[in-house]
Design a protein around this motif. Structure first.
Motif, PDB file in Angstrom:
ATOM      1  N   ASP A   3      16.358  10.301  30.137  1.00  0.00           N
ATOM      2  CA  ASP A   3      17.008   9.207  29.415  1.00  0.00           C
ATOM      3  C   ASP A   3      16.234   7.929  29.703  1.00  0.00           C
ATOM      4  O   ASP A   3      16.248   7.409  30.825  1.00  0.00           O
ATOM      5  CB  ASP A   3      18.460   9.075  29.889  1.00  0.00           C
ATOM      6  N   THR A   4      15.533   7.418  28.693  1.00  0.00           N
ATOM      7  CA  THR A   4      14.677   6.249  28.890  1.00  0.00           C
ATOM      8  C   THR A   4      15.351   4.939  28.485  1.00  0.00           C
ATOM      9  O   THR A   4      14.739   3.879  28.556  1.00  0.00           O
ATOM     10  CB  THR A   4      13.379   6.399  28.081  1.00  0.00           C
ATOM     11  N   ARG A   5      16.590   4.981  28.048  1.00  0.00           N
ATOM     12  CA  ARG A   5      17.268   3.761  27.621  1.00  0.00           C
ATOM     13  C   ARG A   5      17.575   2.867  28.819  1.00  0.00           C
ATOM     14  O   ARG A   5      17.593   3.313  29.966  1.00  0.00           O
ATOM     15  CB  ARG A   5      18.557   4.103  26.879  1.00  0.00           C
ATOM     16  N   ASP A   6      17.836   1.628  28.545  1.00  0.00           N
ATOM     17  CA  ASP A   6      18.259   0.676  29.566  1.00  0.00           C
ATOM     18  C   ASP A   6      19.694   1.026  29.971  1.00  0.00           C
ATOM     19  O   ASP A   6      20.617   0.913  29.164  1.00  0.00           O
ATOM     20  CB  ASP A   6      18.190  -0.745  29.001  1.00  0.00           C
ATOM     21  N   GLN A   7      19.887   1.454  31.204  1.00  0.00           N
ATOM     22  CA  GLN A   7      21.207   1.897  31.655  1.00  0.00           C
ATOM     23  C   GLN A   7      21.962   0.831  32.444  1.00  0.00           C
ATOM     24  O   GLN A   7      22.973   1.126  33.071  1.00  0.00           O
ATOM     25  CB  GLN A   7      21.069   3.166  32.498  1.00  0.00           C
ATOM     26  N   ASP A  31      29.214   5.946  32.917  1.00  0.00           N
ATOM     27  CA  ASP A  31      27.951   5.683  32.239  1.00  0.00           C
ATOM     28  C   ASP A  31      27.240   4.574  32.996  1.00  0.00           C
ATOM     29  O   ASP A  31      27.836   3.872  33.818  1.00  0.00           O
ATOM     30  CB  ASP A  31      28.180   5.266  30.779  1.00  0.00           C
ATOM     31  N   TYR A 231      30.495   4.156  24.456  1.00  0.00           N
ATOM     32  CA  TYR A 231      29.603   4.339  23.308  1.00  0.00           C
ATOM     33  C   TYR A 231      29.586   3.089  22.427  1.00  0.00           C
ATOM     34  O   TYR A 231      30.386   2.184  22.586  1.00  0.00           O
ATOM     35  CB  TYR A 231      30.044   5.558  22.485  1.00  0.00           C
ATOM     36  N   ARG A 238      22.681  -2.801  21.868  1.00  0.00           N
ATOM     37  CA  ARG A 238      22.822  -1.430  21.393  1.00  0.00           C
ATOM     38  C   ARG A 238      22.003  -0.482  22.257  1.00  0.00           C
ATOM     39  O   ARG A 238      20.839  -0.737  22.573  1.00  0.00           O
ATOM     40  CB  ARG A 238      22.359  -1.344  19.938  1.00  0.00           C
ATOM     41  N   GLY A 239      22.636   0.628  22.660  1.00  0.00           N
ATOM     42  CA  GLY A 239      21.977   1.627  23.487  1.00  0.00           C
ATOM     43  C   GLY A 239      22.305   1.515  24.959  1.00  0.00           C
ATOM     44  O   GLY A 239      22.155   2.492  25.704  1.00  0.00           O
ATOM     45  N   ARG A 240      22.748   0.352  25.393  1.00  0.00           N
ATOM     46  CA  ARG A 240      23.130   0.185  26.791  1.00  0.00           C
ATOM     47  C   ARG A 240      24.601   0.574  26.981  1.00  0.00           C
ATOM     48  O   ARG A 240      25.340   0.749  26.014  1.00  0.00           O
ATOM     49  CB  ARG A 240      22.867  -1.264  27.223  1.00  0.00           C
TER      50      ARG A 240
END
Length: 303
Positions: A3-7, A31, A231, A238-240
């Motif tokens: 998972d490469t998204r900004d977490q 999450d 979500y 968006r995406g975090r």
């Protein structure tokens, strides 16, 4: 797959002057790089003007947890249901009726304000599973009506079938399309029938032009707002990971699109939300909530 998204969780928004409610969220789902506890999520939400949340169940375990947690948490009401994507599997195992009976029992508990999320999902459920999904949806509708509770609908790629079902069997007095995903024409149908439309972070997405057109059509007294956290985090994050405290970003984007003052819109939505679910300030009871054994949500989200 990595998972490469900004977490990391986004920053706190500027607090609202007039507060609102997050009418659909899942604070039990972990999450982010450092998952927030339920208390942390609620405290952050309170600090920016979120008056309360509806914690939504998706199976027996999470519905039971939601009911127990809401019973002693004044900032939370509960919704209970079997998620439509789970209905075919439970039916195949011969346990759907038992699960529905448990939801019917939970619907009678104090501070359970809605039955949901239930509905139809033709995106994930193939043709052979749709009969079970339909049966589950209709059972949830009856549970809501029997207990005079709101109904929270999950509708994904199934607009016509959901509307047809509601018209055929009779919708509960207070019916909400969670994470509304229709267009202007569907908004007109909802308006005609008095069904509420709950807008999430998706309304802020660049490509969501039909959704914003629906928002323009929706009568102000039928608009709600939600996060569906963790979500559907609103733009520009968006995406975090999402959480109830991020609701002001969505609300402000809605007000900008509607060319109205955010305080006016917040006051209207707050009133709408209390009409649908009742008031949050009823005296909680002393109940020790059960631990939730599976804090992670279904892969790919629920919306």
């Amino acid at each position: 797959m990595t998972d490469t998204r900004d977490q990391s969780y986004p920053p706190l928004p500027v607090p609202l002057v007039v507060g609102v409610y997050d009418n659909h969220t899942h604070v039990n789902y972990a999450d982010g790089e450092y998952a927030l506890s339920v208390a942390e999520q609620l405290d952050r939400a309170s600090s920016v003007g979120i008056r309360g949340i509806v914690q939504v169940g998706t199976d027996v375990a999470s519905s039971r947890w939601a009911a127990e947690q809401a019973a002693h948490e004044p900032r939370m009401l509960a919704a209970v249901a079997i998620h439509p994507n789970d209905a075919p599997e439970l039916d195949a195992a011969g346990t759907l009726d038992d699960a529905l009976a448990e939801i019917a029992s939970l619907a009678t508990k104090p501070r359970v304000a809605a039955v949901g999320e239930t509905g139809l999902d033709y995106f994930r459920t193939p043709e052979e599973g749709r009969a079970a999904q339909q049966r589950s949806f209709e059972a949830h509708i009856e549970i809501a009506k029997a207990n005079n509770l709101a109904l929270q609908i999950h509708d994904r790629d199934a607009h016509a079938a959901v509307i047809s079902t509601l018209l055929r069997v009779g919708a509960p007095k207070r019916t909400v399309f969670h994470c509304f995903s229709g267009d202007a024409e569907m908004a007109r149908i909802c308006a005609k029938n008095g069904w509420h439309m709950s807008f999430s972070g998706t309304v802020t997405f660049k490509n969501a032009v039909p959704l914003r057109e629906a928002l323009s059509i929706a009568p102000r007294n039928l608009i709600l707002v939600e996060t569906d956290a963790p979500y559907l985090t609103p733009t520009p994050f968006r995406g975090r990971p999402n959480a109830p405290y991020l609701l002001p970003y969505t609300l402000r984007a809605m007000a900008e699109h509607l060319e109205t003052d955010v305080t006016v819109l917040a006051a209207q939505i707050s009133s709408n939300t209390e009409y649908v679910y009742g008031r949050w300030d009823a005296e909680p009871v002393t109940v020790q909530p059960s631990p939730l054994t599976s804090p992670s949500g279904p892969e790919g989200g629920l919306a």
